[in-house]
Design a protein around this motif. Structure first.
Motif, PDB file in Angstrom:
ATOM      1  N   GLN A 150      76.277  71.637 -14.546  1.00 46.28           N
ATOM      2  CA  GLN A 150      76.393  70.543 -13.449  1.00 46.28           C
ATOM      3  C   GLN A 150      77.744  69.422 -13.900  1.00 46.28           C
ATOM      4  O   GLN A 150      77.787  69.188 -15.313  1.00 46.28           O
ATOM      5  CB  GLN A 150      75.480  69.203 -13.155  1.00 46.28           C
ATOM      6  N   ARG A 152      72.683  63.787 -11.447  1.00 44.58           N
ATOM      7  CA  ARG A 152      73.059  62.631 -11.621  1.00 44.58           C
ATOM      8  C   ARG A 152      72.037  62.433 -12.398  1.00 44.58           C
ATOM      9  O   ARG A 152      71.068  63.140 -11.865  1.00 44.58           O
ATOM     10  CB  ARG A 152      73.069  62.274 -10.183  1.00 44.58           C
ATOM     11  N   LYS A 187      61.997  63.001 -24.654  1.00 48.32           N
ATOM     12  CA  LYS A 187      62.562  63.833 -23.505  1.00 48.32           C
ATOM     13  C   LYS A 187      63.165  65.454 -23.124  1.00 48.32           C
ATOM     14  O   LYS A 187      63.874  65.090 -23.393  1.00 48.32           O
ATOM     15  CB  LYS A 187      62.832  62.266 -23.144  1.00 48.32           C
ATOM     16  N   ARG A 246      68.340  59.031 -13.024  1.00 48.44           N
ATOM     17  CA  ARG A 246      67.970  57.931 -12.546  1.00 48.44           C
ATOM     18  C   ARG A 246      68.757  56.657 -12.904  1.00 48.44           C
ATOM     19  O   ARG A 246      69.127  56.514 -13.537  1.00 48.44           O
ATOM     20  CB  ARG A 246      66.793  57.408 -12.734  1.00 48.44           C
ATOM     21  N   SER A 280      76.842  68.606  -8.769  1.00 46.74           N
ATOM     22  CA  SER A 280      75.226  67.923  -8.560  1.00 46.74           C
ATOM     23  C   SER A 280      74.114  69.241  -7.892  1.00 46.74           C
ATOM     24  O   SER A 280      74.323  68.774  -6.835  1.00 46.74           O
ATOM     25  CB  SER A 280      74.680  66.231  -8.119  1.00 46.74           C
ATOM     26  N   THR A 281      73.725  69.263  -8.440  1.00 38.13           N
ATOM     27  CA  THR A 281      72.871  70.018  -7.688  1.00 38.13           C
ATOM     28  C   THR A 281      71.677  69.375  -6.439  1.00 38.13           C
ATOM     29  O   THR A 281      71.694  69.801  -5.310  1.00 38.13           O
ATOM     30  CB  THR A 281      71.369  70.994  -8.404  1.00 38.13           C
TER      31      THR A 281
HETATM   32  C1  BTN Z   1      66.537  60.805 -14.976  1.00 37.17           C
HETATM   33  O1  BTN Z   1      67.453  60.469 -15.116  1.00 37.17           O
HETATM   34  O2  BTN Z   1      66.089  61.241 -15.643  1.00 37.17           O
HETATM   35  C2  BTN Z   1      66.658  61.990 -14.071  1.00 37.17           C
HETATM   36  C3  BTN Z   1      67.327  63.866 -14.563  1.00 37.17           C
HETATM   37  C4  BTN Z   1      67.461  64.426 -13.196  1.00 37.17           C
HETATM   38  C5  BTN Z   1      68.490  64.808 -13.269  1.00 37.17           C
HETATM   39  C6  BTN Z   1      68.032  66.020 -12.550  1.00 37.17           C
HETATM   40  S1  BTN Z   1      69.526  67.791 -13.114  1.00 37.17           S
HETATM   41  C7  BTN Z   1      69.242  68.320 -11.325  1.00 37.17           C
HETATM   42  C8  BTN Z   1      69.418  67.388 -10.803  1.00 37.17           C
HETATM   43  N1  BTN Z   1      70.874  67.320  -9.903  1.00 37.17           N
HETATM   44  C9  BTN Z   1      71.488  66.587 -10.184  1.00 37.17           C
HETATM   45  O3  BTN Z   1      72.491  65.900 -10.443  1.00 37.17           O
HETATM   46  N2  BTN Z   1      70.396  65.435 -11.253  1.00 37.17           N
HETATM   47  C10 BTN Z   1      69.038  66.095 -10.967  1.00 37.17           C
END
Ligand code: BTN
Length: 251
Positions: A49, A53, A118, A55, A25-26
């Protein structure tokens, strides 16, 4: 094709960047970098990735070569932390609008949609040293040409290229996105940013179900948002309930 590291460094110069072909994950990498002293504006970018991750404990899907996965280190004043999520959503919305894409909107709190689907998710995460805020990592995932693996995702999500109608260079897209983030960072804590976010919200005026981060689902009319970005929902008994975080679906 994978993102090209030296081209990224050149196009994003003089910004501090860390690029990886594949990471879990970044956001995790950016949070570690922030704790080690990364400056505001530093960026972690990955082509893939493995454990992106989302929300509310969800997984975010970033296969290689088809998306943007970016985490930006920011050091907002404490009173503007609540606007980081708005900053991310407005920057992505403007990036799409600058391509001439129509139907761009924000589903509260921060999903950027195109014609109801989305295209981007945002995950801000704060790092603390005791009770002192070290900074915030603004994680942004943008679908560029993702081949969604299941029918639910195919129904609910879209790609920049689908909406733009032609192929697009991910490095150029990233440059546009980061320049929007830089631009709006200067407006953190202001009414301008709140208004840029509020006017793009597609949630207001609709009957919604809000699922709280830990808790129940509540149904009502999404009436307005307040200065903190909280969604104010009119319940059936007439009371106005305020949500600072949560997940919204149409009834
Ligand atoms: C959502 O659930 O809508 C949020 C998603 C967020 C994804 C981004 S990708 C870059 C960053 N690294 C992650 O692990 N998650 C965020």
């Amino acid at each position: 094709m994978t993102l090209n590291k030296s081209l990224l460094k050149q196009k994003l110069s003089p910004r501090d960047i860390r690029f990886y072909e594949s990471v879990d994950s970044t956001n995790d990498i950016a949070l570690d970098w922030l704790r080690e002293g990364a400056l505001s504006g530093a960026v972690v970018i990955a082509d893939e990735q493995r454990r992106g991750r989302g929300r509310m404990g969800r997984i975010w899907y970033t296969p290689p070569g088809v998306a943007l996965a970016v985490s930006v280190v920011l050091k907002p004043p404490p009173n503007a932390v609540g606007q980081i999520t708005m900053l991310g959503a407005v920057a992505v919305a403007q990036m799409c609008e600058s391509l001439g894409i129509a139907g761009v909107g924000i589903k509260w709190p921060n999903d950027v949609q195109i014609n109801g689907r989305k295209v981007c998710g945002i995950l801000p995460e704060a790092a603390w040293d005791g009770d002192r805020l070290t900074g915030v990592v603004l994680g942004i995932g943008v679908n560029v040409r993702v081949d969604f693996q299941d029918d639910v995702l195919r129904q609910m999500a879209t790609n920049i290229e689908t909406e733009y109608g032609q192929s697009i260079n991910r490095t150029d897209l990233l440059v546009k996105l980061l320049s929007q983030i830089d631009c709006w960072s200067a407006s953190l804590g202001t009414a301008d940013l709140l208004e840029a976010w509020r006017k793009r919200l597609v949630t207001l005026g609709l009957v919604v179900v809000v699922r709280e981060v830990q808790g129940d689902s509540v149904e009502g009319l999404a009436e307005t948002v307040d200065e903190q970005g909280a969604l104010c929902v009119r319940l059936a008994d007439g009371t106005l309930k305020r949500f600072l975080a949560g997940d919204v679906t149409l009834r």
